[in-house]
Design a protein around this motif. Structure first.
Motif: not given
Length: 305
Positions: A173-174, A165-166, A178-182
């Protein structure tokens, strides 16, 4: 041939349902199972993961079992690529792929075609060094300061996910989310069935499951795997049951003292699985205690448009 996914918490009987569905279909269509349990990817981790033996698979082909050595690192990205290829190949020969498991990120990455954010070995190594320097609890606090939502979603003992995560936050920068699947239309038009039980009943099932694992030789399995490098495995050594036995052995015990902690850890993990899966509106839930779940599963599979 539209795939079927059978998901849900640990200990609910997903594998048995999948195999019985396959037998019910009989000669109408060949069925092949694609495992979605992260720890069943590892060779030799059998008792503690409740992995079906070859005999218990009832002659039905299984994929994504025993594909990693315990010293290798299991990743969602690797699984997504390999399991997707399996499903495509199964469908190409006119057979029905049935995805079975409870590893939450693995299943969603597969069905929602998660696009993984880039990784940078130097950034990753720096955060891993920070983890070794300050410890997992302190690093979790650092994550909370830069991404509170990520810290709330990641266990404060999960050093590997905290580091990831870090790394993602620094590179993009998000927020990590924000990178998780929708959640959208499931890939391949997959029908998704969830299997669960009343909480008190499932707790009893988990207690019996844990007792059976220790009676069947989980401690011996762990000792054997330690000789093959289990302690050096980034993900394998943290598996439920295995981590608790290792800790008990390291404290001078004989491993049996890990039984209660294994049960408690499994029960806690089930709560997380429920919370995750219940957010997915595409899942049709079945009560494990009800009769007729095989026929219900087949109706759900046939009715998906």
């Amino acid at each position: 041939m539209r795939p079927l996914a059978i998901v849900g918490p640990t200990g609910t009987g997903k594998s048995d349902l999948a195999l019985t569905v396959a037998e019910k279909l009989g000669e109408q269509v060949a069925v092949e199972v694609v495992n979605a349990d992260a720890m069943q990817l590892y060779r030799g981790m059998d008792i503690g993961t409740a992995k079906l033996t070859v005999a218990e698979r009832r002659g039905i082909a299984h994929h994504q079992l025993d594909v990693l050595e315990i010293t290798e690192t299991a990743t969602v990205a690797r699984y997504q690529e390999a399991a997707s290829a399996d499903i495509e190949t199964i469908m190409a020969r006119g057979a029905l792929p049935v995805v079975v498991g409870g590893s939450m990120l693995y299943i969603q990455s597969l069905l929602d075609q998660w696009s993984f954010p880039a990784t940078d070995p130097a950034v990753r190594a720096r955060w891993e060094g920070r983890l070794a320097e300050v410890g997992v609890a302190a690093l979790h606090q650092e994550l909370a300061r830069v991404d509170a939502a990520a810290a709330r979603s990641i266990l404060p003992t999960d050093g590997r996910r905290i580091v990831r995560a870090l790394e993602v936050v620094e590179l993009t920068g998000l927020p990590f989310a924000a990178s998780a699947p929708r959640i959208g239309a499931p890939r391949w038009n997959t029908a998704i069935v969830g299997l669960d039980w009343d909480t008190d009943v499932l707790d009893e099932r988990l207690a019996r499951r844990t007792d059976t694992m220790f009676a069947d030789g989980l401690v011996g399995e762990v000792v054997s795997l330690l000789g093959r490098g289990l302690r050096e495995g980034v993900t394998a050594a943290r598996a439920l049951g295995y981590a608790q036995v290792i800790a008990d052995l390291d404290a001078g015990g004989d491993g049996s003292g890990a039984r209660e902690l294994t049960f408690v850890g499994t029960r806690r993990y089930v709560r997380r699985q429920r919370s995750w899966f219940r957010r997915d509106h595409r899942i049709t839930w079945l009560d494990g205690a009800a009769g007729g779940n095989v026929d219900r599963t087949l109706r759900i599979w046939r009715d998906v448009s």
